[in-house]
Design a protein around this motif. Structure first.
Motif, PDB file in Angstrom:
ATOM      1  N   MET A 177      41.375  50.779  23.162  1.00 18.35           N
ATOM      2  CA  MET A 177      42.528  50.771  24.058  1.00 18.35           C
ATOM      3  C   MET A 177      42.165  50.057  25.349  1.00 18.35           C
ATOM      4  SD  MET A 177      44.722  53.886  25.760  1.00 18.35           S
ATOM      5  CE  MET A 177      43.553  54.065  27.083  1.00 18.35           C
ATOM      6  N   PHE A 178      43.178  49.534  26.006  1.00 15.36           N
ATOM      7  CA  PHE A 178      43.013  48.929  27.321  1.00 15.36           C
ATOM      8  C   PHE A 178      43.956  49.651  28.275  1.00 15.36           C
ATOM      9  CE2 PHE A 178      43.599  45.889  30.733  1.00 15.36           C
ATOM     10  CZ  PHE A 178      42.359  45.269  30.838  1.00 15.36           C
ATOM     11  N   ALA A 179      43.437  50.110  29.420  1.00 12.86           N
ATOM     12  CA  ALA A 179      44.264  50.789  30.422  1.00 12.86           C
ATOM     13  C   ALA A 179      43.839  50.324  31.801  1.00 12.86           C
ATOM     14  CB  ALA A 179      44.116  52.305  30.312  1.00 12.86           C
ATOM     15  N   GLY A 180      44.812  50.161  32.680  1.00 15.26           N
ATOM     16  CA  GLY A 180      44.458  49.735  34.023  1.00 15.26           C
ATOM     17  C   GLY A 180      45.664  49.541  34.897  1.00 15.26           C
ATOM     18  N   ALA A 181      45.404  49.018  36.094  1.00 17.62           N
ATOM     19  CA  ALA A 181      46.454  48.820  37.083  1.00 17.62           C
ATOM     20  C   ALA A 181      46.167  47.575  37.904  1.00 17.62           C
ATOM     21  CB  ALA A 181      46.563  50.032  38.002  1.00 17.62           C
ATOM     22  N   GLN A 182      47.224  46.869  38.254  1.00 17.34           N
ATOM     23  CA  GLN A 182      47.169  45.853  39.299  1.00 17.34           C
ATOM     24  C   GLN A 182      47.765  46.488  40.546  1.00 17.34           C
ATOM     25  OE1 GLN A 182      45.858  42.907  39.546  1.00 17.34           O
ATOM     26  NE2 GLN A 182      45.642  42.054  37.472  1.00 17.34           N
ATOM     27  N   VAL A 183      46.964  46.552  41.619  1.00 14.99           N
ATOM     28  CA  VAL A 183      47.331  47.321  42.810  1.00 14.99           C
ATOM     29  C   VAL A 183      47.304  46.415  44.032  1.00 14.99           C
ATOM     30  CG1 VAL A 183      46.843  49.384  44.163  1.00 14.99           C
ATOM     31  CG2 VAL A 183      46.141  49.272  41.766  1.00 14.99           C
ATOM     32  N   SER A 184      48.322  46.539  44.865  1.00 21.77           N
ATOM     33  CA  SER A 184      48.352  45.853  46.152  1.00 21.77           C
ATOM     34  C   SER A 184      48.650  46.857  47.248  1.00 21.77           C
ATOM     35  CB  SER A 184      49.407  44.741  46.169  1.00 21.77           C
ATOM     36  OG  SER A 184      49.116  43.747  45.219  1.00 21.77           O
ATOM     37  N   LEU A 185      47.991  46.702  48.384  1.00 23.25           N
ATOM     38  CA  LEU A 185      48.157  47.596  49.526  1.00 23.25           C
ATOM     39  C   LEU A 185      48.769  46.791  50.667  1.00 23.25           C
ATOM     40  CD1 LEU A 185      47.415  50.565  50.194  1.00 23.25           C
ATOM     41  CD2 LEU A 185      45.294  49.687  51.203  1.00 23.25           C
ATOM     42  N   TYR A 186      49.851  47.330  51.238  1.00 19.58           N
ATOM     43  CA  TYR A 186      50.557  46.628  52.312  1.00 19.58           C
ATOM     44  C   TYR A 186      50.611  47.505  53.566  1.00 19.58           C
ATOM     45  CZ  TYR A 186      52.094  43.758  48.392  1.00 19.58           C
ATOM     46  OH  TYR A 186      52.129  42.965  47.276  1.00 19.58           O
ATOM     47  N   MET A 188      51.653  47.978  57.380  1.00 18.59           N
ATOM     48  CA  MET A 188      52.572  47.383  58.350  1.00 18.59           C
ATOM     49  C   MET A 188      51.998  47.567  59.750  1.00 18.59           C
ATOM     50  SD  MET A 188      54.291  47.256  55.550  1.00 18.59           S
ATOM     51  CE  MET A 188      54.863  48.832  54.943  1.00 18.59           C
ATOM     52  N   THR A 189      50.937  46.814  60.028  1.00 21.96           N
ATOM     53  CA  THR A 189      50.260  46.909  61.315  1.00 21.96           C
ATOM     54  C   THR A 189      49.517  45.614  61.582  1.00 21.96           C
ATOM     55  OG1 THR A 189      48.511  48.071  62.540  1.00 21.96           O
ATOM     56  CG2 THR A 189      48.292  48.011  60.162  1.00 21.96           C
ATOM     57  N   ASP A 190      49.312  45.290  62.869  1.00 23.06           N
ATOM     58  CA  ASP A 190      48.562  44.075  63.210  1.00 23.06           C
ATOM     59  C   ASP A 190      47.144  44.129  62.657  1.00 23.06           C
ATOM     60  OD1 ASP A 190      50.738  43.050  64.537  1.00 23.06           O
ATOM     61  OD2 ASP A 190      50.049  43.654  66.539  1.00 23.06           O
ATOM     62  N   GLY A 191      46.592  45.340  62.520  1.00 22.41           N
ATOM     63  CA  GLY A 191      45.232  45.479  62.010  1.00 22.41           C
ATOM     64  C   GLY A 191      45.182  45.647  60.512  1.00 22.41           C
ATOM     65  N   PHE A 192      46.057  44.931  59.802  1.00 17.71           N
ATOM     66  CA  PHE A 192      46.175  45.139  58.345  1.00 17.71           C
ATOM     67  C   PHE A 192      44.892  44.797  57.592  1.00 17.71           C
ATOM     68  CE2 PHE A 192      47.543  40.792  59.088  1.00 17.71           C
ATOM     69  CZ  PHE A 192      46.993  40.077  58.038  1.00 17.71           C
ATOM     70  N   VAL A 193      44.141  43.826  58.076  1.00 15.82           N
ATOM     71  CA  VAL A 193      42.913  43.445  57.372  1.00 15.82           C
ATOM     72  C   VAL A 193      41.927  44.602  57.363  1.00 15.82           C
ATOM     73  CG1 VAL A 193      40.920  41.903  57.348  1.00 15.82           C
ATOM     74  CG2 VAL A 193      43.195  40.989  57.841  1.00 15.82           C
ATOM     75  N   ASP A 194      41.728  45.227  58.510  1.00 20.13           N
ATOM     76  CA  ASP A 194      40.798  46.354  58.595  1.00 20.13           C
ATOM     77  C   ASP A 194      41.258  47.525  57.740  1.00 20.13           C
ATOM     78  OD1 ASP A 194      39.106  45.001  60.288  1.00 20.13           O
ATOM     79  OD2 ASP A 194      39.964  45.855  62.126  1.00 20.13           O
ATOM     80  N   VAL A 195      42.573  47.777  57.715  1.00 20.60           N
ATOM     81  CA  VAL A 195      43.093  48.880  56.906  1.00 20.60           C
ATOM     82  C   VAL A 195      42.819  48.620  55.429  1.00 20.60           C
ATOM     83  CG1 VAL A 195      45.164  50.127  56.177  1.00 20.60           C
ATOM     84  CG2 VAL A 195      44.856  49.523  58.586  1.00 20.60           C
ATOM     85  N   ASP A 252      43.036  37.630  46.270  1.00 21.75           N
ATOM     86  CA  ASP A 252      43.872  37.548  47.471  1.00 21.75           C
ATOM     87  C   ASP A 252      45.250  38.174  47.292  1.00 21.75           C
ATOM     88  OD1 ASP A 252      44.351  35.476  45.642  1.00 21.75           O
ATOM     89  OD2 ASP A 252      45.307  34.239  47.184  1.00 21.75           O
ATOM     90  N   ILE A 253      45.608  38.581  46.077  1.00 22.03           N
ATOM     91  CA  ILE A 253      46.925  39.169  45.842  1.00 22.03           C
ATOM     92  C   ILE A 253      46.831  40.656  45.496  1.00 22.03           C
ATOM     93  CG2 ILE A 253      48.980  39.138  44.361  1.00 22.03           C
ATOM     94  CD1 ILE A 253      48.642  36.142  44.089  1.00 22.03           C
ATOM     95  N   SER A 254      45.884  41.024  44.643  1.00 20.85           N
ATOM     96  CA  SER A 254      45.835  42.411  44.174  1.00 20.85           C
ATOM     97  C   SER A 254      44.431  42.778  43.742  1.00 20.85           C
ATOM     98  CB  SER A 254      46.815  42.615  43.004  1.00 20.85           C
ATOM     99  OG  SER A 254      46.438  41.811  41.897  1.00 20.85           O
ATOM    100  N   THR A 255      44.275  44.052  43.436  1.00 19.90           N
ATOM    101  CA  THR A 255      43.027  44.570  42.882  1.00 19.90           C
ATOM    102  C   THR A 255      43.304  45.092  41.483  1.00 19.90           C
ATOM    103  OG1 THR A 255      42.050  45.151  45.014  1.00 19.90           O
ATOM    104  CG2 THR A 255      41.245  46.349  43.101  1.00 19.90           C
ATOM    105  N   LEU A 256      42.553  44.578  40.515  1.00 19.79           N
ATOM    106  CA  LEU A 256      42.633  45.067  39.144  1.00 19.79           C
ATOM    107  C   LEU A 256      41.665  46.231  38.983  1.00 19.79           C
ATOM    108  CD1 LEU A 256      43.413  44.814  36.084  1.00 19.79           C
ATOM    109  CD2 LEU A 256      41.455  43.246  35.880  1.00 19.79           C
TER     110      LEU A 256
END
Length: 202
Positions: A1-10, A12-19, A40-44
């Protein structure tokens, strides 16, 4: 079986990179049991559901603890016929197809009652998709019935269900919906949005 997720975190702050970067560190405790690839888009995140969902919970909780308004978006899948089997995804967490729906619902409810709290609120909405022919609507309606008794159910919305509560039970509810409904050898997907610290709730 294959199981997983493509995840993106957004965040809403100027310090988004650090978050984002500091939140990804929450996955370190799970890296020996998951395959994790970030671009650069998501984490698998690939691995068994009983590890995948706690890892997502911790990623979300770490980001939410910053106090910034953050949204986690994820597409989760198990059993996709277009993906190769991966030994890291071996699991005993999926429902027995011969087990009656009512028994699976009770098992899911017990799992939520046994899960620890995280001390971080979570507001989520998600849709469960049971792919293929057969009794997919019976499975989806059985899942909705379970959600209404889960203790995290907020309300039904067009095309999705809203959950609210502590991140521990909320992500446990999501895990049980993913694992207990739909055939264990079939293709099941979840479309998920989780929000923290939204200014619209103040």
């Amino acid at each position: 079986m294959f199981a997983g997720a493509q995840v993106s975190l957004y965040p809403m702050t100027d310090g988004f990179v650090d978050v984002i970067l500091s939140s990804l560190k929450a996955l370190d405790a799970w890296r020996d049991r998951l395959r994790i690839e970030t671009d650069d888009i998501s984490t698998l995140i690939v691995g068994p559901p009983e590890v995948l969902f706690p890892a997502l919970r911790d990623l979300y909780a770490q980001a939410a603890a910053t106090g910034a308004h953050v949204v986690l978006r994820a597409t989760l899948s198990r059993g996709c016929p277009g993906e190769p089997n991966d030994p890291i995804c071996q699991t005993g967490a999926l429902a027995n197809p011969k087990e009656p729906l009512a028994s699976r619902q009770q098992a899911a409810l017990r799992a939520i009652q046994a899960c620890p709290s995280k001390g971080q609120a979570a507001d989520a909405q998600f849709s469960l998709y049971v792919m293929g022919a057969g009794d997919h609507m019976d499975e989806i309606m059985g899942c909705i019935d379970f959600l209404k008794r889960s203790g995290t159910f907020d309300r039904s919305k067009n095309f999705c269900t809203r959950l609210t509560g502590d991140a521990g039970p909320v992500f446990a509810t999501l895990q049980q919906a993913f694992c207990q409904f739909g055939p264990p050898t079939g293709h099941v997907t979840v479309d998920l949005t989780v929000s923290a610290n939204s200014p619209s709730k103040r």
